[in-house]
Scaffold this motif. Structure first.
Motif, PDB file in Angstrom:
ATOM      1  N   PRO A  44      -1.906   2.957   2.441  1.00 45.22           N
ATOM      2  CA  PRO A  44      -1.408   3.741   1.302  1.00 45.22           C
ATOM      3  C   PRO A  44      -2.470   3.857   0.203  1.00 45.22           C
ATOM      4  O   PRO A  44      -3.363   3.023   0.089  1.00 45.22           O
ATOM      5  CB  PRO A  44      -0.213   2.920   0.806  1.00 45.22           C
ATOM      6  N   VAL A  45      -2.364   4.900  -0.598  1.00 43.27           N
ATOM      7  CA  VAL A  45      -3.328   5.160  -1.663  1.00 43.27           C
ATOM      8  C   VAL A  45      -3.315   4.036  -2.694  1.00 43.27           C
ATOM      9  O   VAL A  45      -4.350   3.694  -3.267  1.00 43.27           O
ATOM     10  CB  VAL A  45      -3.018   6.526  -2.329  1.00 43.27           C
ATOM     11  N   GLU A  46      -2.147   3.425  -2.925  1.00 43.23           N
ATOM     12  CA  GLU A  46      -2.047   2.351  -3.910  1.00 43.23           C
ATOM     13  C   GLU A  46      -2.942   1.172  -3.540  1.00 43.23           C
ATOM     14  O   GLU A  46      -3.531   0.527  -4.404  1.00 43.23           O
ATOM     15  CB  GLU A  46      -0.601   1.852  -4.043  1.00 43.23           C
TER      16      GLU A  46
END
Length: 157
Positions: free
Chosen positions: A61-63
Motif C-alpha cells: 500500500p502507498v501508506e
C-alpha cells in the motif's frame, strides 16, 4: 526412494524461506553431505521462489511507502518534512553540545512556573512572618492582660 520423499516433504522450501527450525537445518545439512543432488534441488527451489516473487509481485500500500520514506528522511537528519504531521519533536542531541532545543511552549511554561514558584515562596514567607507577629502580639496582649488582672487583684502594690 528416501531422497524423493525427503525432497517432497517441504523441508527444502522451509529452509530456503528461512522458516526451518535448527534441527531441520542440521538435518538438511547432513543430508546435503550424503546426497549432493540436494544442492541442485536447493538451488532449483531458490530460483523457483525468486521467479514467483518477480512474476507475480504484490505491490505494498502507498501508506507503507510514505512511512518508510518518512523514516528514511528522519534518519538522514531532515526530521519530519511532512507539514501536516501532528508530531512535535524535541532535539535532544544538539550539534554543538551546549544546549537542548525544546518546543517554545515548554519554554514559556517553565518561565511561568519559575515566576509562580517565586511568588508563592514570597507569599509563604510573608504570611509566616505575619502569623509569627500575630502570635507575638497575642502573647504580649495576654501578658499585659495578666499583669492588669494581677494589679487589680492586689491593690497593695
Amino acid at each position: 526412494m528416501e531422497l524423493k520423499f525427503y525432497i517432497e516433504s517441504g523441508i527444502i522450501e522451509s529452509f530456503v524461506l528461512g522458516l526451518a527450525t535448527e534441527e531441520e537445518v542440521e538435518e538438511l545439512q547432513h543430508m546435503r553431505r550424503l546426497y549432493p543432488e540436494l544442492d541442485t534441488e536447493v538451488e532449483f527451489v531458490e530460483r523457483r521462489l525468486e521467479r514467483a516473487a518477480f512474476d507475480e509481485p504484490a505491490m505494498p500500500p502507498v501508506e507503507i511507502r510514505e512511512r518508510v520514506l518518512q523514516k528514511i528522511r528522519w534518519e538522514e537528519g531532515h526530521g519530519h518534512s511532512d507539514p501536516s504531521s501532528n508530531y512535535t519533536f524535541i532535539n535532544i542531541q544538539p550539534k554543538d553540545g551546549n544546549h537542548i532545543m525544546v518546543h517554545r511552549w515548554w519554554k514559556i511554561f517553565f518561565i511561568i512556573f519559575f515566576i509562580m514558584s517565586k511568588v508563592f515562596l514570597f507569599l509563604a514567607i510573608f504570611y509566616y512572618l505575619k502569623y509569627r507577629m500575630s502570635q507575638e502580639q497575642q502573647r504580649s496582649d495576654n501578658l499585659h492582660q495578666m499583669i492588669r488582672q494581677e494589679q487589680t487583684q492586689s491593690p497593695l502594690l
